[in-house]
Structures are given as C-alpha cells and as structure tokens.
Motif scaffolding. Structure first.
Motif, mmCIF file in Angstrom:
data_model
loop_
_atom_site.group_PDB
_atom_site.id
_atom_site.type_symbol
_atom_site.label_atom_id
_atom_site.label_comp_id
_atom_site.label_asym_id
_atom_site.label_seq_id
_atom_site.Cartn_x
_atom_site.Cartn_y
_atom_site.Cartn_z
ATOM 1 N N ILE A 7 18.849 6.901 -0.854
ATOM 2 C CA ILE A 7 17.596 6.541 -1.538
ATOM 3 C C ILE A 7 16.511 6.457 -0.473
ATOM 4 C CG2 ILE A 7 16.382 4.842 -2.956
ATOM 5 C CD1 ILE A 7 19.108 3.801 -3.886
ATOM 6 N N GLY A 10 11.699 8.703 3.647
ATOM 7 C CA GLY A 10 10.902 8.387 4.828
ATOM 8 C C GLY A 10 11.714 8.771 6.058
ATOM 9 N N VAL A 11 11.223 8.379 7.223
ATOM 10 C CA VAL A 11 11.941 8.776 8.440
ATOM 11 C C VAL A 11 13.354 8.187 8.458
ATOM 12 C CG1 VAL A 11 11.054 6.884 9.922
ATOM 13 C CG2 VAL A 11 11.742 9.069 10.934
ATOM 14 N N GLY A 13 15.453 7.428 5.753
ATOM 15 C CA GLY A 13 16.337 8.140 4.831
ATOM 16 C C GLY A 13 16.622 9.564 5.298
ATOM 17 N N HIS A 34 8.850 9.128 -3.279
ATOM 18 C CA HIS A 34 7.858 9.837 -2.462
ATOM 19 C C HIS A 34 8.574 10.749 -1.477
ATOM 20 C CE1 HIS A 34 6.160 5.870 -3.556
ATOM 21 N NE2 HIS A 34 5.135 6.619 -3.917
ATOM 22 N N ALA A 170 12.914 10.915 -8.028
ATOM 23 C CA ALA A 170 13.172 9.938 -9.087
ATOM 24 C C ALA A 170 12.735 8.565 -8.599
ATOM 25 C CB ALA A 170 14.661 9.897 -9.443
ATOM 26 N N LEU A 172 13.865 4.843 -8.963
ATOM 27 C CA LEU A 172 15.009 4.045 -9.428
ATOM 28 C C LEU A 172 14.564 2.605 -9.674
ATOM 29 C CD1 LEU A 172 17.721 5.250 -6.875
ATOM 30 C CD2 LEU A 172 17.047 6.294 -9.038
ATOM 31 N N ALA A 197 17.613 3.408 1.913
ATOM 32 C CA ALA A 197 16.542 3.487 2.923
ATOM 33 C C ALA A 197 15.207 3.446 2.196
ATOM 34 C CB ALA A 197 16.689 4.762 3.756
ATOM 35 N N SER A 198 15.025 2.382 1.422
ATOM 36 C CA SER A 198 13.849 2.309 0.541
ATOM 37 C C SER A 198 12.651 1.627 1.184
ATOM 38 C CB SER A 198 14.225 1.592 -0.764
ATOM 39 O OG SER A 198 14.757 0.312 -0.484
ATOM 40 N N LEU A 205 13.545 -3.207 -5.433
ATOM 41 C CA LEU A 205 14.620 -2.367 -5.960
ATOM 42 C C LEU A 205 15.728 -3.250 -6.556
ATOM 43 C CD1 LEU A 205 15.871 0.493 -6.216
ATOM 44 C CD2 LEU A 205 16.799 0.177 -3.886
ATOM 45 N N LEU A 308 1.583 0.439 5.346
ATOM 46 C CA LEU A 308 2.210 -0.889 5.337
ATOM 47 C C LEU A 308 3.561 -0.812 6.029
ATOM 48 C CD1 LEU A 308 1.411 -1.989 1.643
ATOM 49 C CD2 LEU A 308 0.068 -2.420 3.727
ATOM 50 N N PRO A 310 7.176 -1.802 6.979
ATOM 51 C CA PRO A 310 8.179 -2.573 6.228
ATOM 52 C C PRO A 310 8.899 -3.584 7.119
ATOM 53 C CG PRO A 310 9.035 -0.398 6.778
ATOM 54 C CD PRO A 310 7.673 -0.483 7.405
ATOM 55 N N GLY A 338 10.107 2.301 13.166
ATOM 56 C CA GLY A 338 11.012 3.133 12.365
ATOM 57 C C GLY A 338 11.318 4.488 12.972
HETATM 58 P P1 FAD Z 1 9.238 4.726 4.043
HETATM 59 O O1 FAD Z 1 8.622 5.744 4.907
HETATM 60 O O2 FAD Z 1 8.303 3.814 3.318
HETATM 61 O O3 FAD Z 1 10.154 5.476 2.997
HETATM 62 C C1 FAD Z 1 10.744 4.796 1.901
HETATM 63 C C2 FAD Z 1 11.302 5.828 0.958
HETATM 64 O O4 FAD Z 1 12.030 5.169 -0.069
HETATM 65 C C3 FAD Z 1 10.234 6.656 0.235
HETATM 66 O O5 FAD Z 1 10.644 7.993 0.078
HETATM 67 C C4 FAD Z 1 10.147 5.975 -1.125
HETATM 68 O O6 FAD Z 1 9.644 6.825 -2.148
HETATM 69 C C5 FAD Z 1 11.614 5.656 -1.337
HETATM 70 N N1 FAD Z 1 11.847 4.626 -2.345
HETATM 71 C C6 FAD Z 1 11.599 3.313 -2.245
HETATM 72 N N2 FAD Z 1 11.948 2.686 -3.391
HETATM 73 C C7 FAD Z 1 12.414 3.643 -4.218
HETATM 74 C C8 FAD Z 1 12.911 3.625 -5.554
HETATM 75 N N3 FAD Z 1 12.995 2.487 -6.240
HETATM 76 N N4 FAD Z 1 13.292 4.789 -6.114
HETATM 77 C C9 FAD Z 1 13.226 5.954 -5.419
HETATM 78 N N5 FAD Z 1 12.745 6.016 -4.160
HETATM 79 C C10 FAD Z 1 12.354 4.875 -3.556
HETATM 80 N N6 FAD Z 1 6.943 3.493 14.030
HETATM 81 C C11 FAD Z 1 7.260 4.002 15.241
HETATM 82 O O7 FAD Z 1 8.433 4.177 15.554
HETATM 83 N N7 FAD Z 1 6.276 4.345 16.138
HETATM 84 C C12 FAD Z 1 4.946 4.183 15.849
HETATM 85 O O8 FAD Z 1 4.081 4.512 16.663
HETATM 86 C C13 FAD Z 1 4.597 3.648 14.583
HETATM 87 N N8 FAD Z 1 3.296 3.482 14.267
HETATM 88 C C14 FAD Z 1 2.970 3.008 13.018
HETATM 89 C C15 FAD Z 1 1.619 2.896 12.679
HETATM 90 C C16 FAD Z 1 1.256 2.479 11.419
HETATM 91 C C17 FAD Z 1 -0.206 2.372 11.061
HETATM 92 C C18 FAD Z 1 2.258 2.162 10.477
HETATM 93 C C19 FAD Z 1 1.879 1.746 9.083
HETATM 94 C C20 FAD Z 1 3.604 2.260 10.807
HETATM 95 C C21 FAD Z 1 3.975 2.667 12.086
HETATM 96 N N9 FAD Z 1 5.307 2.761 12.476
HETATM 97 C C22 FAD Z 1 5.641 3.298 13.686
HETATM 98 C C23 FAD Z 1 6.401 2.244 11.622
HETATM 99 C C24 FAD Z 1 7.071 3.329 10.824
HETATM 100 O O9 FAD Z 1 6.103 4.120 10.189
HETATM 101 C C25 FAD Z 1 8.004 2.690 9.783
HETATM 102 O O10 FAD Z 1 8.908 1.804 10.406
HETATM 103 C C26 FAD Z 1 8.798 3.775 9.069
HETATM 104 O O11 FAD Z 1 7.951 4.781 8.594
HETATM 105 C C27 FAD Z 1 9.620 3.207 7.908
HETATM 106 O O12 FAD Z 1 10.273 4.308 7.317
HETATM 107 P P2 FAD Z 1 11.220 4.146 6.081
HETATM 108 O O13 FAD Z 1 11.832 5.484 5.871
HETATM 109 O O14 FAD Z 1 12.112 2.978 6.276
HETATM 110 O O15 FAD Z 1 10.230 3.773 4.851
#
Ligand code: FAD
Length: 369
Positions: A7, A10-11, A13, A34, A170, A172, A197-198, A205, A308, A310, A338
């Motif tokens: 799920i 992002g980076v 998942g 997304h 989708a 969820l 990995a939401s 969720l 934002l 997480p 992340g």
């Molecule tokens: P996300 O990218 O938010 O992905 C979550 C995924 O889950 C999405 O596809 C979403 O659609 C899906 N999802 C969630 N709930 C559901 C559901 N119910 N049903 C279906 N799909 C769902 N990190 C670094 O390492 N270096 C940096 O320099 C850095 N700079 C940053 C600068 C800014 C301004 C910001 C905001 C962040 C920065 N980060 C940096 C942090 C990094 O961007 C995050 O830690 C990382 O992107 C988190 O990724 P993720 O995949 O966990 O979450």
C-alpha cells in the motif's frame, strides 16, 4: 509464490516493491491513492528536496547507513535515475552551540560537533574557522547527493514494472481491502503479506489508525537559479523555531529547492506568502551565489509548494503484525528522511516478509552494491 501487496507509491512503498520484486518467486502489486506524477498534500514524496543529510543519532543510524551506498551508486552509475553529487555544507551557529541546542527539527544527529556520519560520507572535512560565515561556531562539508524526485519516483516505477510489479489505483478504507484492490473484487486473490507504506495517512487507514503519526509542514520555493554544487544548511535561523534554512539544486534541470519550515502538527496545504519571502531572504543571505549578489530580487521562481513530512512519536514504525487474519508489515513515519533511509528500511521490510512467508536465505541480491 508469495503474493505481496504494497500500500503506497511514495518513495517508501516503491523502494519496498523494488526490493521485494528482486527476490525470486515474489509476486508484488502496488496499490495507491496517489502515484508519481501527482502533486497532492496527502502525498509527501514529490515535495521533498531531496538530499542526504544524515539526521539520526548513531544508535538509530541503520536506515541511513544502509541506504547511502545505493544512492551513491545511482548518482555515479545510473544518470537516468535523477541523482547527482553535490557538496553538503552543515553550519552550526555559535548561539546554538552555546545553548547546547544542536538537536533541532528532528535532525538529532546532523549538527553534532563530531558526527557519527563522518566515517560514512565521502570527503568529510571540518571547515577551517577562517572560512566560516559570521555567527557560525563551526561546520562541516561532505559529498552527498541531491535527488530530482520528479525523475526518481517515475524511475522507481519503471524499475518495478521491469521486474513484473503491477500497479493499481485505489483508496483503501481498511488494510483488509488490499487483496480485493490488488486482484479485483471477484478475483479471490489470496494475499500472503500486505506492506503498509501509507506515510502520513497511516493515521487514517482502518486497521492501523496510528494516533502517533502527525504532519511536519514543509514550505518550499523552487527557483531556476543555480547553487553551484553546494547544499548549505544551518542549525537555526532568526525567524523562529519552526523555520529552517537549506538550499539544494536538483539533478537534470529540476531547479533549486529553497527551504523551509518545520511546523509540527500543521496540516495547512497552501503556501504562505510571508513565509515564502522569509525563506527566499534566508537562502540568499546564506548562499549569495544563488543570485550573484543581486539579493532576493535576483531569484527566478518556478513555484511555491508545501509538503507534509510523515512524522511519528517514537520514530519510524517497521514491524509486522496480524490484522484481521492477514500479515501486515508496516513501514511508515519517516519524517524528513524518507529518501535517505529508503533502502535501509526496505531491506528490513524484506527481512520481515521473508520471516512471514518462511523463506530462509535470500535467493537474490537486494540491490546492486
Ligand atoms: P508518501 O510519499 O506520502 O506516500 C504514501 C503513499 O501511500 C501514497 O502513494 C498514498 O497515496 C498512499 N496511501 C496512503 N493511504 C492510502 C490509502 N488509504 N489507500 C491507498 N493508498 C494510500 N527526505 C529525505 O530523505 N531527504 C530530503 O531532503 C527531504 N526533504 C523533504 C522536504 C520537504 C519539504 C518534505 C515535505 C519532505 C522531505 N523529505 C526528505 C521527507 C520525505 O519526503 C518523506 O519522508 C517521504 O517522502 C515519505 O514517503 P512515504 O512513501 O512514506 O509517504
């Protein structure tokens, strides 16, 4: 053949999907609200700078330690992934050192006077005192990378697709819907493991509803100006505790990201113009090379943005549990690291999935080191 549903695209998942798909015998489907290409306040990854500035304390450094060799390899050998080498410059202000206030903005380890990562990062050096800007106690430089997220995330999708990973859109309401979303409601697909990995939405969720997860709002300005290979940041600024300063130029013409803010618990999706002005002023003061001495007026703005991060009280959650009879491996709560922890965390996810599906030794390399 273990059926695994991830799920989140992002980076976190996508990196999990990639490493799981490299394991012979795994069948992997990514289900996400997304996908790369979307810009949405609920989807953090596209908004990141993103660079590598090690943030953990040494005791928690596994994720960043295990990730750096792969990001370095991608920057050196895989230009189409969208990473390039840049020099990180980490400055410690005199007032922060004097106040013993170097654990700022959840970057507990970054500004330490003798950081653990000096052994990890190439070309690490302390900056000679006579080369420091006014007001700085000390600082260090090392070779790092900056990732163009608009190139890197689609590149990850392509790598996954090449290994047979399927992608489904989708939303969820509950983790237990993952199987139906991956296979179609009438498919009766049996899922062995769900990887959660939401990101920030782990707080909404069903089956997870993690009340420890909260946003840390990051406002940025992306400009056409170039930073000449340097990514400076400092341990604080004069504009308040939830404002920070950094500059990083993305690879492959991705523009230069000026940051930022670090606003805990703030869900506001729209950029604030006053904050934007302060971000630009601070960036140009710290790195005048951006505009060749022309000040803020010399900046050429591409866009303003907000992402934002997480965050999670107690830190990242990487563990397995059974929810409604299905094994779930969680990987969320990476706050501002992340990308720089992505391969280390995904490697742990693969270990946990292997434990669940009863695989002993790995059958193939997790990544090309
Ligand atoms: P996300 O990218 O938010 O992905 C979550 C995924 O889950 C999405 O596809 C979403 O659609 C899906 N999802 C969630 N709930 C559901 C559901 N119910 N049903 C279906 N799909 C769902 N990190 C670094 O390492 N270096 C940096 O320099 C850095 N700079 C940053 C600068 C800014 C301004 C910001 C905001 C962040 C920065 N980060 C940096 C942090 C990094 O961007 C995050 O830690 C990382 O992107 C988190 O990724 P993720 O995949 O966990 O979450």
């Amino acid at each position: 053949m273990p059926n695994i549903v991830v799920i989140g695209a992002g980076v976190s998942g996508l990196t999990c999907a990639l490493l799981l798909a490299k394991q012979k015998g795994n069948s992997v489907t990514v289900v996400a609200k997304h996908m790369p290409g979307d810009y949405d306040i609920e989807y953090t990854s596209p908004w990141a700078g993103a660079n590598v500035l090690p943030m953990a304390l040494e005791r928690d450094s596994r994720w960043e330690r295990r990730t750096w060799p792969e990001l370095r390899r991608l920057a050196a050998e895989v230009p189409e992934a969208g990473l390039h080498f840049q020099t990180a410059r980490v400055l410690r202000r005199q007032k922060d050192v004097a106040a013993g206030n170097l654990q700022v903005a959840l970057a507990d380890g970054l500004f330490q006077l003798s950081p653990w990562y000096k052994e990890l990062m190439d070309h690490f050096r302390e900056i000679p005192t006579d080369q420091l800007p006014p007001g700085m106690h000390s600082g260090c430089e090392f070779t790092s990378v900056c990732i163009n997220t608009a190139v890197y995330l689609p590149w990850l999708v392509g790598q996954c697709a090449r290994l047979g990973v399927r992608f489904k859109r989708a939303t969820l309401k509950h983790v237990s819907e993952a199987a139906a979303a991956a296979g179609g409601s009438s498919s009766g697909l049996k899922v062995d493991v769900v990887v959660n990995a939401s990101g920030l939405l782990a707080c909404r969720l069903g089956g997870v509803m993690d009340t420890k997860v909260y946003p840390v709002r990051g406002q940025i300005v992306v400009v056409r100006n170039e930073a000449e290979g340097i990514m400076p940041t400092s341990s604080g600024c004069e504009d308040g505790e939830d404002e920070i300063v950094y500059v990083m130029q993305r690879a492959l013409g991705g523009g230069t990201v000026l940051g930022g803010t670090y606003m805990k618990g703030n869900w506001e999706p729209n950029p604030d113009p006053n904050t934007a002005m302060r971000i630009m002023k601070r960036a140009v003061e710290m790195h005048p090379e951006l505009t060749g001495g022309k000040g803020v007026e010399g900046l050429d703005i591409i866009r303003h943005g907000v992402g934002l991060r997480p965050a999670r009280e107690g830190g990242v959650r990487i563990e397995k549990e059974v929810i409604d009879g299905t094994w779930v491996v969680h990987n969320y709560g990476h706050a501002g690291w992340g990308y720089q922890g992505s391969y280390g965390c995904a490697e742990r996810v693969v270990e946990l999935v292997d434990e669940i599906v009863g695989k002993g030794k790995r059958t193939s390399k997790l990544w090309n080191k």
